[in-house]
Each structure stands twice: as structure tokens, then as C-alpha cells.
Design an enzyme around this catalytic site. Structure first.
Site, PDB file in Angstrom:
ATOM      1  N   GLU A 108      32.917  28.350  28.019  1.00  0.00           N
ATOM      2  CA  GLU A 108      32.156  29.252  27.158  1.00  0.00           C
ATOM      3  C   GLU A 108      33.065  30.100  26.282  1.00  0.00           C
ATOM      4  O   GLU A 108      34.213  30.367  26.619  1.00  0.00           O
ATOM      5  CB  GLU A 108      31.306  30.183  28.031  1.00  0.00           C
ATOM      6  CG  GLU A 108      30.184  29.444  28.713  1.00  0.00           C
ATOM      7  CD  GLU A 108      29.195  30.371  29.412  1.00  0.00           C
ATOM      8  OE1 GLU A 108      27.993  30.157  29.227  1.00  0.00           O
ATOM      9  OE2 GLU A 108      29.612  31.286  30.130  1.00  0.00           O
ATOM     10  N   CYS A 156      35.967  36.089  22.044  1.00  0.00           N
ATOM     11  CA  CYS A 156      36.494  36.036  23.413  1.00  0.00           C
ATOM     12  C   CYS A 156      36.561  34.565  23.815  1.00  0.00           C
ATOM     13  O   CYS A 156      35.530  33.904  23.909  1.00  0.00           O
ATOM     14  CB  CYS A 156      35.558  36.820  24.327  1.00  0.00           C
ATOM     15  SG  CYS A 156      36.019  36.737  26.064  1.00  0.00           S
ATOM     16  N   CYS A 187      38.434  28.839  37.138  1.00  0.00           N
ATOM     17  CA  CYS A 187      39.669  29.596  37.380  1.00  0.00           C
ATOM     18  C   CYS A 187      40.108  29.317  38.801  1.00  0.00           C
ATOM     19  O   CYS A 187      39.277  29.268  39.711  1.00  0.00           O
ATOM     20  CB  CYS A 187      39.412  31.095  37.199  1.00  0.00           C
ATOM     21  SG  CYS A 187      40.917  32.096  37.338  1.00  0.00           S
ATOM     22  N   CYS A 237      39.041  36.214  42.295  1.00  0.00           N
ATOM     23  CA  CYS A 237      38.728  37.646  42.296  1.00  0.00           C
ATOM     24  C   CYS A 237      37.279  37.784  42.753  1.00  0.00           C
ATOM     25  O   CYS A 237      36.394  37.078  42.253  1.00  0.00           O
ATOM     26  CB  CYS A 237      38.945  38.238  40.915  1.00  0.00           C
ATOM     27  SG  CYS A 237      40.628  37.965  40.314  1.00  0.00           S
ATOM     28  N   CYS A 239      34.196  38.308  40.273  1.00  0.00           N
ATOM     29  CA  CYS A 239      34.140  37.513  39.038  1.00  0.00           C
ATOM     30  C   CYS A 239      33.386  36.201  39.262  1.00  0.00           C
ATOM     31  O   CYS A 239      33.687  35.456  40.190  1.00  0.00           O
ATOM     32  CB  CYS A 239      35.559  37.226  38.562  1.00  0.00           C
ATOM     33  SG  CYS A 239      35.622  36.127  37.140  1.00  0.00           S
ATOM     34  N   CYS A 264      31.478  40.414  30.322  1.00  0.00           N
ATOM     35  CA  CYS A 264      32.711  40.142  31.080  1.00  0.00           C
ATOM     36  C   CYS A 264      32.395  39.601  32.464  1.00  0.00           C
ATOM     37  O   CYS A 264      31.589  40.183  33.187  1.00  0.00           O
ATOM     38  CB  CYS A 264      33.492  41.423  31.328  1.00  0.00           C
ATOM     39  SG  CYS A 264      33.973  42.296  29.887  1.00  0.00           S
TER      40      CYS A 264
HETATM   41  N1  SAH Z   1      41.594  35.809  34.042  1.00  0.00           N
HETATM   42  C1  SAH Z   1      41.902  36.851  33.148  1.00  0.00           C
HETATM   43  C2  SAH Z   1      41.013  36.891  31.920  1.00  0.00           C
HETATM   44  C3  SAH Z   1      39.539  36.657  32.090  1.00  0.00           C
HETATM   45  S1  SAH Z   1      38.543  37.895  32.816  1.00  0.00           S
HETATM   46  C4  SAH Z   1      41.869  38.171  33.852  1.00  0.00           C
HETATM   47  O1  SAH Z   1      41.404  38.226  34.968  1.00  0.00           O
HETATM   48  O2  SAH Z   1      42.342  39.140  33.267  1.00  0.00           O
HETATM   49  C5  SAH Z   1      38.350  39.183  31.603  1.00  0.00           C
HETATM   50  C6  SAH Z   1      38.095  40.553  32.259  1.00  0.00           C
HETATM   51  O3  SAH Z   1      36.765  40.637  32.829  1.00  0.00           O
HETATM   52  C7  SAH Z   1      39.054  40.833  33.400  1.00  0.00           C
HETATM   53  O4  SAH Z   1      39.523  42.143  33.353  1.00  0.00           O
HETATM   54  C8  SAH Z   1      38.172  40.612  34.591  1.00  0.00           C
HETATM   55  O5  SAH Z   1      38.706  41.233  35.720  1.00  0.00           O
HETATM   56  C9  SAH Z   1      36.876  41.197  34.126  1.00  0.00           C
HETATM   57  N2  SAH Z   1      35.717  40.794  34.938  1.00  0.00           N
HETATM   58  C10 SAH Z   1      35.590  39.692  35.688  1.00  0.00           C
HETATM   59  N3  SAH Z   1      34.375  39.683  36.297  1.00  0.00           N
HETATM   60  C11 SAH Z   1      33.730  40.799  35.909  1.00  0.00           C
HETATM   61  C12 SAH Z   1      32.425  41.319  36.167  1.00  0.00           C
HETATM   62  N4  SAH Z   1      31.569  40.678  36.940  1.00  0.00           N
HETATM   63  N5  SAH Z   1      32.086  42.488  35.583  1.00  0.00           N
HETATM   64  C13 SAH Z   1      32.951  43.120  34.770  1.00  0.00           C
HETATM   65  N6  SAH Z   1      34.185  42.672  34.480  1.00  0.00           N
HETATM   66  C14 SAH Z   1      34.585  41.516  35.042  1.00  0.00           C
HETATM   67 FE1  SF4 Z   2      40.096  34.244  37.274  1.00  0.00          FE
HETATM   68 FE2  SF4 Z   2      37.987  35.831  37.088  1.00  0.00          FE
HETATM   69 FE3  SF4 Z   2      40.134  36.647  38.468  1.00  0.00          FE
HETATM   70 FE4  SF4 Z   2      40.246  36.468  35.776  1.00  0.00          FE
HETATM   71  S1  SF4 Z   2      38.943  37.854  36.969  1.00  0.00           S
HETATM   72  S2  SF4 Z   2      41.802  35.735  37.260  1.00  0.00           S
HETATM   73  S3  SF4 Z   2      38.915  34.672  35.431  1.00  0.00           S
HETATM   74  S4  SF4 Z   2      38.807  34.888  39.002  1.00  0.00           S
END
Ligand code: SAH
Ligand code: SF4
Length: 366
Positions: free
Chosen positions: A98, A111, A118, A122, A125, A347
């Protein structure tokens, strides 16, 4: 002349200038043609060979037989009531990723994704719950920018007054786990003969892959964002498990050394607001203390929920109180407004069905 460029042949998109020259030489085109083709692709935005009008018919024909410059398939394209657009692109092997375009008064931010899914997990996420993962190629990363520019009608590349002004690598995937392809794609996007995006307007967000942070600064010199989310190793180990490998002290040292970091150009620290997990006053004070000797911007992200998510977003009052502590320490308006929530574009909500897709494909093969 009709040229079908959707055949299964290599793409010319995503090659650097030397590779493009070599590809053209392999079908008998002189070196200087590479610059022409480059400008067609990235300045004029053509997606077939027919449009390359300073090449002869015979040259266009031979190119079309051996190569493609076609876009990925747009599987779905959604428009939010706030103007945010989201695309699910389908690549040639059927995998999907996406991307999101967020228009604002002063700028328009695209974006983009760096991987399908991934490998990191996390806990807050949605992308991290997707099992099937592969790196996107440089072609597939650049193609996201091309598709967005098609949609907003921004060809040829305007010198100013652009709608798409900024790129953030904040979609699906960990960009520093796919560094080579990301770097190659960003070099193409920044090239002055084509898309000509400024490195000051490109931001890479990482969960903290320390060895690649230094490389990114040295080779690309683009803006850096760090997904911090916790101020103590114990909690960050849980929320952002890569912290076990690269703990806070090591990560912050890498940030301090980031060559692009200066007062003019600060590193953004992203902090997702999770109710009762990381949102206390004590956390806020610890956060500003941690940032003290860094050229930092703080970005508080209200947690965007997804089906089955193990967290809730902090209350508005809590976020306001947390933000006040951060603001009192000298950081301006740190809360990120969620965009495109009605189309699930915010995000951490990005996730494609590539996992299911591939399972059914495997079953078919069996
Ligand atoms: N993998 C990279 C980039 C993609 S995520 C990273 O983790 O930085 C982009 C941002 O969205 C990151 O700061 C991530 O931690 C945040 N993010 C992920 N899941 C989220 C959620 N459910 N609500 C708000 N922010 C989130
Ligand atoms: Fe991967 Fe989501 Fe963690 Fe970013 S926030 S490193 S996309 S699992």
C-alpha cells in the site's frame, strides 16, 4: 503502432543510469539514448514506449520487445473524506503493498512502502502481523511515486508549485532491512534529470537498525525518523523487539552521529500513544530528558487501532497533558493528526492480503 509492454520482460524502471545504458546497449541503442529514455520515464512520466517520440519507430519497437516500462496494477484506489488517497498496488508476482497520499495546505506527502509486510513484530503495528514478507525492488519502490504522480496529474515534473512535495518511507516494511533497493530508488527519485525531489523533503522512518543508520546518512543524506515509542529498554524491548539487538543507548548514539543532524535539520522521534503503557507524565519527562542533547523533533502519534489490536489509544486528555510537558520543554505542536482513518490509511494500519494470496497460490500449486 501498438506496443504491448505488459509482457514478462525486464523493466527499465528502477535501473540506475549505468544499468540503463547497458540495457539499451544490449539491444543496440547508443549511450546517449539512456538520458532520453530517463527523461521520458521520470520527467515526462510515460508508461509505454510509444510516447518516446525522439526515438525512431524501429527503436521503440525493439525496446518494447525486450523491456517494459509499465506501471504496477492498481488493485484498489480509495479516497478519504479528508482528501487522503490510498492505493493497493499489485506487483508482477501478485504481491501487494500500500501507499498513501496526504494533501495538506503547504505540502503533499506520499507515504511509500519498502517491503511487502515486515519481518519485525512491533506489537502495536498491523503490518507486523502479516506473515509473508519480501523486499520491494527498486523498480517497485520508484513505481509508487510514478503511480501517485499519474493520479494527481503531475507530469512533466514541474519545477515548482508541486502537489507531491514530500516523500516519507513510513508505509509497510522496515526500509533499513531493504537498504540497497531503497537507496537506489531514492537516488532515482532525487535525480535532477527526472523527478528531482529534494533530499530535504524525503524522510526515512526506522525502528532502529543501527548499522544502516550511519550508511543512510553518509550515502543518502535524507531526513531520519526514529520509531522510539518507549523511553526505557524494558518496555521498548516489548513494543519494538529490535531494541533487544540495538538498545536505546546504542540507537541514540547513532542518532547523535547522524551526519545530516543539525539544528536546521532535526531527527524526528515518533512516539505512539498507548493507553496505560507509555503515556504517563513520568514517561513524558523521561522522553524530554532523553532528547536533551539531540537535534530532535518529537512526534506523538495517537495509536491507530486495527482488528485484534492488543492496545487502546490514550485518551485525548492524556495526550494533551503529555504533549504539554513535551511543549514546555521547547518542542512545537508535537501531536500528529491522524489522516484517512475512514479508509484505514493511518500509520500502522497498512496491511495487504498477500499472505492469504500466497497460501492459496501454494495450495493451487500443490
Ligand atoms: N518500519 C518503519 C516504518 C514504517 S511504520 C518504522 O517502524 O519506523 C511508520 C510509523 O508508524 C512508525 O513510527 C510506526 O512505529 C508507526 N506505527 C505503527 N503502527 C502504528 C499504529 N497502529 N498506530 C500509530 N502508529 C503506528
Ligand atoms: Fe515493521 Fe511495523 Fe515495526 Fe515498522 S512499526 S518495524 S513496519 S512491525
Amino acid at each position: 503502432m501498438h506496443i504491448d509492454s505488459a509482457k514478462d520482460v525486464p523493466s527499465l524502471v528502477g535501473l540506475d543510469m549505468d544499468e540503463l545504458k547497458a540495457a539499451l546497449a544490449s539491444v543496440g541503442l547508443e549511450g546517449y539514448r539512456a538520458k532520453q529514455v530517463w527523461q521520458w520515464l521520470y520527467h515526462h512520466g510515460v508508461s509505454d514506449f510509444e510516447g518516446m517520440s525522439n526515438l525512431s519507430k524501429a527503436q521503440r519497437q525493439v525496446l518494447a520487445e525486450h523491456f517494459t516500462v509499465a506501471r504496477p496494477v492498481i488493485h484498489t484506489h480509495q479516497l478519504s473524506e479528508d482528501g487522503t488517497q490510498k492505493w493497493l498496488l499489485e506487483y508482477r508476482d501478485g504481491n501487494k503493498a500500500e501507499m498513501v497520499f496526504i494533501p495538506e495546505k503547504e505540502r503533499g506527502t506520499l507515504c511509500i512502502s519498502s517491503q511487502v509486510g515486515c519481518t519485525l513484530t512491533c506489537t502495536f503495528c498491523h503490518t507486523g502481523t502479516q506473515r509473508l514478507v519480501r523486499n520491494l525492488t527498486a523498480e517497485e519502490i520508484v513505481a509508487q511515486v510514478l503511480v501517485a504522480r499519474d493520479a494527481i496529474g503531475e507530469w512533466p515534473s514541474p519545477p515548482d508549485g508541486r502537489l507531491l512535495t514530500n516523500i516519507v518511507l513510513m508505509g509497510m516494511g522496515e526500509p533499513l532491512y531493504n537498504y540497497d533497493n531503497v537507496a537506489k530508488a531514492m537516488q532515482i527519485v532525487m535525480h535532477s534529470d527526472g523527478l528531482n525531489m529534494s533530499r530535504r523533503r524525503i524522510t526515512l522512518s526506522t525502528s532502529g537498525i543501527v548499522p544502516e543508520i550511519e550508511r543512510c546518512g553518509r550515502e543518502l543524506d535524507i531526513n531520519l525518523a526514529i520509531s522510539l515509542h518507549a523511553v526505557r529498554d524494558e518496555l521498548r524491548d516489548e513494543l519494538v523487539p529490535i531494541n533487544r539487538k540495538y538498545p536505546l543507548s546504542v540507537l541514540l548514539d547513532a542518532c547523535r552521529d547522524y551526519p545530516a543532524s543539525s539544528d536546521m535539520r532535526r531527527i524526528t522521534f515518533e512516539y505512539v500513544m498507548l493507553k496505560g503503557v507509555n503515556d504517563s507524565d513520568e514517561d513524558a519527562h523521561a522522553l524530554v530528558a532523553l532528547m536533551r542533547h539531540l537535534p530532535a523533533k518529537i512526534n506523538l502519534i495517537p495509536f491507530n487501532s486495527w482488528p485484534g489490536a492488543p492496545y487502546e489509544c490514550s485518551s485525548n486528555n492524556r495526550i494533551r497533558q503529555f504533549a504539554r510537558i513535551v511543549e514546555n520543554a521547547g518542542y512545537a505542536s508535537p501531536v500528529r493528526t491522524p489522516r484517512g482513518q475512514d479508509i484505514f490509511a493511518a500509520c500502522g494500519q497498512l496491511k495487504s492480503d498477500s499472505e492469504r494470496q500466497s497460501k492459496s497460490r501454494l495450495q493451487n500449486q500443490a
